[in-house]
Design an enzyme around this catalytic site. Sequence first.
Site, short mmCIF file in Angstrom:
data_model
loop_
_atom_site.label_atom_id
_atom_site.label_comp_id
_atom_site.label_asym_id
_atom_site.label_seq_id
_atom_site.Cartn_x
_atom_site.Cartn_y
_atom_site.Cartn_z
N CYS A 1 -2.39 -1.29 5.20
CA CYS A 1 -2.19 -1.81 6.56
C CYS A 1 -2.48 -3.29 6.42
CB CYS A 1 -3.15 -1.15 7.54
SG CYS A 1 -3.17 -1.96 9.16
N CYS B 1 4.30 -5.45 7.48
CA CYS B 1 3.65 -4.43 8.32
C CYS B 1 4.01 -3.09 7.71
CB CYS B 1 4.14 -4.50 9.76
SG CYS B 1 3.56 -3.12 10.78
#
Lengths: 233, 233
Positions: free
Chosen positions: B198, B85
């Site tokens: 992302c 992440c």
Amino acid sequence: MPLTIGVLGGMGPAATINFMAKVLRHSQESAAREQDNVRLIVDSNPALPDRNAAIAGTGPSPAPGLAAMARGLHAAGAQVLAMPCNAAHAFADAVIGATPLPFIHLVEETVGAVSREHGAARRIGVLAANGAAEARLYERALEASALIPVVPDQAMRANFMNGIWQIKAGDLASGRSAVAAAAMQLIAEGAEVIIAGCTEVPLVIGPGDLPVPLIDSTDVLARRAVSFALAAA
Amino acid sequence: MPLTIGVLGGMGPAATINFMAKVLRHSQESAAREQDNVRLIVDSNPALPDRNAAIAGTGPSPAPGLAAMARGLHAAGAQVLAMPCNAAHAFADAVIGATPLPFIHLVEETVGAVSREHGAARRIGVLAANGAAEARLYERALEASALIPVVPDQAMRANFMNGIWQIKAGDLASGRSAVAAAAMQLIAEGAEVIIAGCTEVPLVIGPGDLPVPLIDSTDVLARRAVSFALAAA
């Protein structure tokens, strides 16, 4: 809070990923936000001794390794255990005995789903790896429910098992042919429902690929694990 | 024995599954048998506080939760940590400080891959979630390598972020449109390479989907984690 699901995985790694994807799908059916999805702690441990060889008596037992994984998941915070590998359920007692946690039994849940969803079917085809077949995991569970297991003959089982090794090595196309051929033999022998009783099977065939219903043991386990986890919320 | 990779996951769960699939793919490039693949211990914990809200100062910090996850993975046997992440890397110090384990830094590895694989490129497009953008994670790393970050304007960022929420909720088609629109704006502004900064982005667009090269931060992290784990073997 939903319960945290501990996953004894890596048998094989792609089957574990497939299980996690199915847990997520069922979890998202009721989750409004990312934060509402169930928590998984997964030990994807491909180094465990081969279950099939152990059951055949030609290799070391994975039982001590499975028990150690169960204890590690418990220590890490898991509150219920699941193991997305059918053959490894020949060693389920080692997992169950290793911690006080509840264990969702893949084979029992799958046979339960067959009875619930296809109550009129009597002859149930079983696509299982050599280890699960030698341990008669599905045969015993089906017979206990007064159902008749239909399994591949020896030549077809060898071909099917070869396909499972191909899937585990990432060769999905070759594996798919072998799995489909075994399924068609079972249907020709009267199977009214087919159990994908090896977690590599749903990596190559899905419910729409056969002329009879397919019960995906991975999906059954995922659905049950999510409902078990959410029932505590 | 390869090192066991501990994964701080669940941000979101689909991105973690995507990371595991990429680890498996890179692991299989050198694994002859299932048993040769790398072991992963994964904490897929979607309940962590939203990173974007925390960075914006509108929600609680995920730092204590991330540190607890790192300690749990260490206790469970992880020997190196990775966190698929990007926005959570605003809290990387909390993870790094929680255990003595090495930590593979997603943003640094991704910018390193850009420099290595596209050495002539100067203007680098960044598709990152609000939290990563507000923390200037990629902007700082690119500038430190004398590269020029190209980022969406405010309206496009809002649209992109909406797409990320759609992907997290399982609506990949809507998310794909928003992500592709942002990528095309960056290319129109001269980006020679796009960073999927992302881990939801590679769930909807791949290397072949854009007229310029796409660097997938998830894949960079997976490749690096596997080579790190195998270097110890």
